[in-house]
Design a protein around this motif. Structure first.
Motif, PDB file in Angstrom:
ATOM      1  N   THR A  66       0.845  -1.191   0.000  1.00 30.37           N
ATOM      2  CA  THR A  66       0.000   0.000   0.000  1.00 30.37           C
ATOM      3  C   THR A  66       0.880   1.240   0.000  1.00 30.37           C
ATOM      4  OG1 THR A  66      -0.151   0.218   2.411  1.00 30.37           O
ATOM      5  CG2 THR A  66      -1.800  -1.185   1.332  1.00 30.37           C
ATOM      6  N   PHE A  74      -8.584   1.723   4.281  1.00 28.41           N
ATOM      7  CA  PHE A  74      -8.399   1.284   5.663  1.00 28.41           C
ATOM      8  C   PHE A  74      -9.611   1.644   6.524  1.00 28.41           C
ATOM      9  CE2 PHE A  74      -4.238   0.991   3.949  1.00 28.41           C
ATOM     10  CZ  PHE A  74      -3.504   0.130   4.745  1.00 28.41           C
ATOM     11  N   VAL A 125      -6.069  -6.072   7.144  1.00 30.65           N
ATOM     12  CA  VAL A 125      -5.184  -5.880   5.988  1.00 30.65           C
ATOM     13  C   VAL A 125      -4.178  -7.023   5.934  1.00 30.65           C
ATOM     14  CG1 VAL A 125      -3.474  -4.361   4.916  1.00 30.65           C
ATOM     15  CG2 VAL A 125      -5.391  -3.375   6.184  1.00 30.65           C
ATOM     16  N   THR A 150      -0.844  -8.083   3.372  1.00 29.33           N
ATOM     17  CA  THR A 150      -0.019  -7.702   2.225  1.00 29.33           C
ATOM     18  C   THR A 150       1.120  -8.692   2.009  1.00 29.33           C
ATOM     19  OG1 THR A 150       1.566  -6.327   3.434  1.00 29.33           O
ATOM     20  CG2 THR A 150      -0.463  -5.243   2.684  1.00 29.33           C
ATOM     21  N   ALA A 194       1.341   0.213   5.387  1.00 28.43           N
ATOM     22  CA  ALA A 194       0.192  -0.604   5.795  1.00 28.43           C
ATOM     23  C   ALA A 194       0.150  -0.809   7.304  1.00 28.43           C
ATOM     24  CB  ALA A 194       0.218  -1.952   5.075  1.00 28.43           C
ATOM     25  N   ALA A 198      -3.426  -6.318  11.089  1.00 30.90           N
ATOM     26  CA  ALA A 198      -2.668  -6.395   9.846  1.00 30.90           C
ATOM     27  C   ALA A 198      -1.616  -7.488   9.952  1.00 30.90           C
ATOM     28  CB  ALA A 198      -1.996  -5.063   9.537  1.00 30.90           C
TER      29      ALA A 198
END
Length: 111
Positions: free
Chosen positions: A41, A49, A55, A57, A66, A77
């Motif tokens: 991101t 968000f 999240v 990644t 992020a 996350a």
């Protein structure tokens, strides 16, 4: 059930459908409660968000965009999950544990 691992960068546990976002042209596909799944991101992604339940990644660590934004929004996350964009499809249910650094795939999310 499949469990993927990465860096737990923002604590907490959340559940929601996977939404694989490849870039800004996909932003309109994202819905409130989706789990944001992407390669990385940057500041342009910040509005997502506010809608995301969590999240996940492929890149990043504790000081990445992020991680910092997820902590600000108080959402879990897990970052640095190898090949997660290719491993997941939209709509499958995920449980993201940002404290443990795990992503549990339930149902049809795995290809």
């Amino acid at each position: 059930m499949t469990v993927l691992t990465g860096v737990g960068a923002s604590a907490g546990v959340a559940h929601g459908p996977a939404r694989v976002i490849h870039g800004p042209s996909d932003f309109q596909l994202f819905r409130t409660g989706d789990v944001l799944v992407c390669r990385t991101t940057d500041p342009a992604w910040t509005p997502l968000f506010g809608l995301a339940s969590a999240v996940v990644t492929e890149t990043g660590g504790m000081l990445s965009h992020a991680a910092i934004v997820a902590r600000e929004y108080g959402i879990p996350a897990v970052l640095g999950v190898t090949n997660v964009v290719d491993a997941l499809t939209d709509g499958g249910l995920l449980t993201v544990d940002g404290s443990q650094g795990t992503v549990m795939i339930k149902g049809p999310a795995a290809e």
